[in-house]
Design an enzyme around this catalytic site. Structure first.
Site, mmCIF file in Angstrom:
data_model
loop_
_atom_site.group_PDB
_atom_site.id
_atom_site.type_symbol
_atom_site.label_atom_id
_atom_site.label_comp_id
_atom_site.label_asym_id
_atom_site.label_seq_id
_atom_site.Cartn_x
_atom_site.Cartn_y
_atom_site.Cartn_z
ATOM 1 N N ASN A 37 1.010 1.976 3.561
ATOM 2 C CA ASN A 37 1.273 1.132 4.746
ATOM 3 C C ASN A 37 2.157 -0.066 4.389
ATOM 4 O OD1 ASN A 37 -0.427 -0.537 3.342
ATOM 5 N ND2 ASN A 37 -1.820 -0.961 5.041
ATOM 6 N N THR A 40 1.372 -4.141 0.321
ATOM 7 C CA THR A 40 1.830 -4.789 -0.922
ATOM 8 C C THR A 40 2.862 -3.930 -1.656
ATOM 9 O OG1 THR A 40 -0.039 -3.830 -2.146
ATOM 10 C CG2 THR A 40 -0.334 -6.061 -1.302
ATOM 11 N N GLY A 41 3.162 -2.762 -1.123
ATOM 12 C CA GLY A 41 4.162 -1.878 -1.726
ATOM 13 C C GLY A 41 5.547 -2.198 -1.181
ATOM 14 N N LEU A 66 -6.622 9.259 7.890
ATOM 15 C CA LEU A 66 -5.766 9.903 6.896
ATOM 16 C C LEU A 66 -5.668 11.381 7.239
ATOM 17 C CD1 LEU A 66 -4.202 9.890 4.216
ATOM 18 C CD2 LEU A 66 -6.390 10.111 3.022
ATOM 19 N N LEU A 78 -4.816 5.478 -5.035
ATOM 20 C CA LEU A 78 -4.456 4.195 -5.661
ATOM 21 C C LEU A 78 -4.304 3.065 -4.660
ATOM 22 C CD1 LEU A 78 -3.000 6.482 -7.714
ATOM 23 C CD2 LEU A 78 -2.675 4.327 -8.899
ATOM 24 N N TYR A 150 -12.619 -7.656 -4.242
ATOM 25 C CA TYR A 150 -12.003 -6.625 -5.084
ATOM 26 C C TYR A 150 -13.045 -6.002 -6.020
ATOM 27 C CZ TYR A 150 -8.440 -4.556 -8.205
ATOM 28 O OH TYR A 150 -7.664 -3.706 -8.954
ATOM 29 N N LYS A 154 -14.376 -2.266 -5.432
ATOM 30 C CA LYS A 154 -14.173 -1.185 -6.399
ATOM 31 C C LYS A 154 -15.512 -0.612 -6.872
ATOM 32 C CE LYS A 154 -9.646 -0.970 -6.675
ATOM 33 N NZ LYS A 154 -8.873 0.223 -6.313
ATOM 34 N N ARG A 191 0.448 -12.092 -10.504
ATOM 35 C CA ARG A 191 -0.119 -11.609 -11.758
ATOM 36 C C ARG A 191 0.684 -12.187 -12.925
ATOM 37 N NH1 ARG A 191 -1.671 -5.370 -10.322
ATOM 38 N NH2 ARG A 191 0.096 -5.489 -8.890
HETATM 39 P P1 NAD Z 1 0.158 -2.404 -5.662
HETATM 40 O O1 NAD Z 1 -0.271 -3.490 -4.749
HETATM 41 O O2 NAD Z 1 1.530 -2.444 -6.222
HETATM 42 O O3 NAD Z 1 -0.032 -0.983 -4.987
HETATM 43 C C1 NAD Z 1 -1.004 -0.722 -3.987
HETATM 44 C C2 NAD Z 1 -0.350 0.113 -2.915
HETATM 45 O O4 NAD Z 1 -1.347 0.464 -1.932
HETATM 46 C C3 NAD Z 1 0.752 -0.640 -2.157
HETATM 47 O O5 NAD Z 1 1.909 0.169 -2.049
HETATM 48 C C4 NAD Z 1 0.131 -0.920 -0.792
HETATM 49 O O6 NAD Z 1 1.104 -1.027 0.234
HETATM 50 C C5 NAD Z 1 -0.783 0.294 -0.628
HETATM 51 N N1 NAD Z 1 -1.901 0.061 0.307
HETATM 52 C C6 NAD Z 1 -2.781 -0.960 0.297
HETATM 53 N N2 NAD Z 1 -3.646 -0.842 1.325
HETATM 54 C C7 NAD Z 1 -3.319 0.303 1.975
HETATM 55 C C8 NAD Z 1 -3.833 0.963 3.126
HETATM 56 N N3 NAD Z 1 -4.891 0.477 3.795
HETATM 57 N N4 NAD Z 1 -3.251 2.104 3.539
HETATM 58 C C9 NAD Z 1 -2.182 2.616 2.867
HETATM 59 N N5 NAD Z 1 -1.642 2.032 1.761
HETATM 60 C C10 NAD Z 1 -2.204 0.881 1.340
HETATM 61 O O7 NAD Z 1 -0.945 -2.378 -6.855
HETATM 62 P P2 NAD Z 1 -0.943 -1.579 -8.225
HETATM 63 O O8 NAD Z 1 -0.945 -2.571 -9.309
HETATM 64 O O9 NAD Z 1 0.056 -0.501 -8.220
HETATM 65 O O10 NAD Z 1 -2.399 -0.947 -8.184
HETATM 66 C C11 NAD Z 1 -2.627 0.380 -7.765
HETATM 67 C C12 NAD Z 1 -4.094 0.724 -7.931
HETATM 68 O O11 NAD Z 1 -4.498 0.583 -9.293
HETATM 69 C C13 NAD Z 1 -5.028 -0.164 -7.108
HETATM 70 O O12 NAD Z 1 -6.078 0.636 -6.580
HETATM 71 C C14 NAD Z 1 -5.576 -1.137 -8.121
HETATM 72 O O13 NAD Z 1 -6.857 -1.595 -7.763
HETATM 73 C C15 NAD Z 1 -5.627 -0.273 -9.377
HETATM 74 N N6 NAD Z 1 -5.542 -1.117 -10.586
HETATM 75 C C16 NAD Z 1 -4.367 -1.694 -10.966
HETATM 76 C C17 NAD Z 1 -4.333 -2.488 -12.107
HETATM 77 C C18 NAD Z 1 -3.060 -3.122 -12.605
HETATM 78 O O14 NAD Z 1 -3.091 -3.826 -13.621
HETATM 79 N N7 NAD Z 1 -1.921 -2.926 -11.985
HETATM 80 C C19 NAD Z 1 -5.508 -2.715 -12.838
HETATM 81 C C20 NAD Z 1 -6.684 -2.134 -12.399
HETATM 82 C C21 NAD Z 1 -6.698 -1.317 -11.288
HETATM 83 N N1 UDP Z 2 -2.559 -16.503 -15.305
HETATM 84 C C1 UDP Z 2 -1.897 -17.625 -15.780
HETATM 85 N N2 UDP Z 2 -0.750 -18.013 -15.148
HETATM 86 C C2 UDP Z 2 -0.212 -17.348 -14.091
HETATM 87 C C3 UDP Z 2 -0.884 -16.187 -13.635
HETATM 88 C C4 UDP Z 2 -2.060 -15.797 -14.263
HETATM 89 O O1 UDP Z 2 -2.337 -18.260 -16.745
HETATM 90 O O2 UDP Z 2 0.834 -17.766 -13.566
HETATM 91 C C5 UDP Z 2 -3.797 -16.085 -15.985
HETATM 92 C C6 UDP Z 2 -4.958 -15.769 -15.052
HETATM 93 O O3 UDP Z 2 -5.631 -16.959 -14.667
HETATM 94 C C7 UDP Z 2 -5.776 -14.847 -15.933
HETATM 95 C C8 UDP Z 2 -4.728 -14.071 -16.727
HETATM 96 O O4 UDP Z 2 -3.534 -14.870 -16.673
HETATM 97 O O5 UDP Z 2 -6.571 -15.598 -16.805
HETATM 98 C C9 UDP Z 2 -4.416 -12.689 -16.167
HETATM 99 O O6 UDP Z 2 -4.137 -12.841 -14.783
HETATM 100 P P1 UDP Z 2 -3.706 -11.667 -13.824
HETATM 101 O O7 UDP Z 2 -3.711 -12.211 -12.436
HETATM 102 O O8 UDP Z 2 -2.450 -11.027 -14.297
HETATM 103 O O9 UDP Z 2 -4.834 -10.554 -14.023
HETATM 104 P P2 UDP Z 2 -6.443 -10.587 -13.939
HETATM 105 O O10 UDP Z 2 -6.942 -11.986 -13.910
HETATM 106 O O11 UDP Z 2 -6.784 -9.831 -12.712
HETATM 107 O O12 UDP Z 2 -6.836 -9.886 -15.186
#
Ligand code: NAD
Ligand code: UDP
Length: 314
Positions: A37, A40-41, A66, A78, A150, A154, A191
């Site tokens: 949707n 955040t993509g 869906l 995802l 979150y 999860k 992030r």
């Molecule tokens: P992202 O925000 O880039 O991707 C999420 C995607 O989901 C986006 O494209 C967004 O538009 C879509 N989306 C959200 N809500 C939706 C809905 N209701 N219907 C349809 N689409 C929807 O995030 P990401 O980093 O790519 O993460 C992807 C998945 O991996 C997530 O489930 C996240 O919780 C998990 N994850 C990611 C990380 C990481 O470090 N990136 C770590 C742990 C878990």
């Molecule tokens: N963080 C930081 N500066 C920033 C963004 C994040 O110091 O500009 C820190 C944040 O507080 C956390 C770590 O970096 O301690 C990782 O943050 P991120 O949001 O990437 O991931 P998460 O906390 O979900 O592991």
């Protein structure tokens, strides 16, 4: 990947990780339905695929419904905002997509006779008291804190997925993803990796939260995609950690990014957000033994590719 799963649905396929998965599956000649949707993509993450005959974009909020026409062999779920900044701005969407959205995904899997892999997270361990975190650790989560939409979303996703497996015998896989980085993260998603890289490239101060002594372990997206596809093809139904065990402080990360970008940015310190985990490192013994998986890309190599990506965005 073998061709047992010919028709694959990827929810969140226009996001950071999802779009890399779409690429990998299209390269391997799968039929891909990408459901997103765009909350955040970004269209730009998949625009190179939209004319491909094996790629179909389904623009939908899967928390509402869906529907996919035709056969589906596997669903990679995802969809979910994933950045701490999103936890503040879209808590209800996050809870919905991990609860109702996940239920819609599991129902689609039942209807189609498909296997489902759901994306869980290291956040289910909260601010862990055990380091590194094995899958057997139950975690330390604040159920009403700023990150709870979150973390608890999860945890609910895992519980619901397990219940479908136990009650309906649905074939499931649960991956607990640890901090992953790479090209296609949003520059402003808050992030740490995109924040530090964009700050360093703009010669702005790098903003460390707290002392910078908190730790994380960063995995490059290509390694994660490999782990996801290995888990999908395994027969393992309990959660599996996938991440890079190379633990470092946030201060060390900031210093490395300053060095790799050749930036003259200073480092400044800001307040640590509430419930920010103090340490995080995956125990990947299980992934090594059942998937034969371990990360291959070094942090320096992965950061260089990510820096190149952000530098080209300007
Ligand atoms: P992202 O925000 O880039 O991707 C999420 C995607 O989901 C986006 O494209 C967004 O538009 C879509 N989306 C959200 N809500 C939706 C809905 N209701 N219907 C349809 N689409 C929807 O995030 P990401 O980093 O790519 O993460 C992807 C998945 O991996 C997530 O489930 C996240 O919780 C998990 N994850 C990611 C990380 C990481 O470090 N990136 C770590 C742990 C878990
Ligand atoms: N963080 C930081 N500066 C920033 C963004 C994040 O110091 O500009 C820190 C944040 O507080 C956390 C770590 O970096 O301690 C990782 O943050 P991120 O949001 O990437 O991931 P998460 O906390 O979900 O592991």
């Amino acid at each position: 990947m073998n061709k047992e799963f010919r028709h694959v649905v990827i929810t969140g396929g226009a996001g950071f990780i999802g779009s890399h998965l779409c690429d990998r599956l299209i390269e391997s000649e799968y039929q891909v339905h990408c459901v997103d949707n765009f909350s955040t993509g970004a269209c730009g993450n998949i625009s190179h695929l939209t004319d491909h005959p094996s790629f179909q974009l389904v623009e939908a909020d899967l928390s509402r419904e869906l529907r996919i026409k035709g056969p589906v062999d596997a669903i990679l779920h995802l969809a979910s905002p994933a950045s701490p900044k999103d936890f503040q701005q879209m808590p209800l969407e996050i809870l919905r997509v991990n609860s109702r959205g996940t239920e819609n995904v599991l129902e689609l899997a039942r209807e189609k006779g498909a296997v489902v892999l759901v994306a869980s997270t290291s956040e289910v361990y909260g601010d862990p008291k055990v380091n590194p975190q094995p899958e057997s650790y139950w975690g330390n989560v604040n159920s009403i804190g700023l990150r709870s939409c979150y973390d608890e979303g999860k945890r609910f996703l895992e519980a619901l997925t397990m219940a479908y497996h136990r009650y309906y015998k649905l074939p499931i896989r649960i991956i607990r993803i640890f901090n992953t980085y790479g090209p296609r993260m949003r520059a402003e998603d808050g992030r740490v990796v995109p924040s530090f890289i964009t700050q360093a490239l703009a010669e702005n101060p790098l903003t460390i939260h707290g002392t910078g002594l908190q730790t994380r372990s960063f995995c490059y997206v290509d390694d994660l995609v490999d782990g996801i596809l290995r888990l999908l093809q395994s027969q393992y139904t309990n959660p599996v950690n996938v991440g890079n065990p190379n633990e470092m402080t946030i201060y060390e990360l900031a210093s490395l990014i300053v060095r790799l970008t050749g930036s003259s940015s200073p480092i400044i310190y800001k307040e640590l957000p509430a419930d920010d985990p103090q340490q995080r490192r995956p125990d990947i013994s299980l992934a090594k033994s059942i998937l034969g998986w371990e990360p291959k890309v070094t942090l320096e190599e992965g950061l260089r590719k990510t820096i190149e990506y952000f530098a080209a965005q300007k």
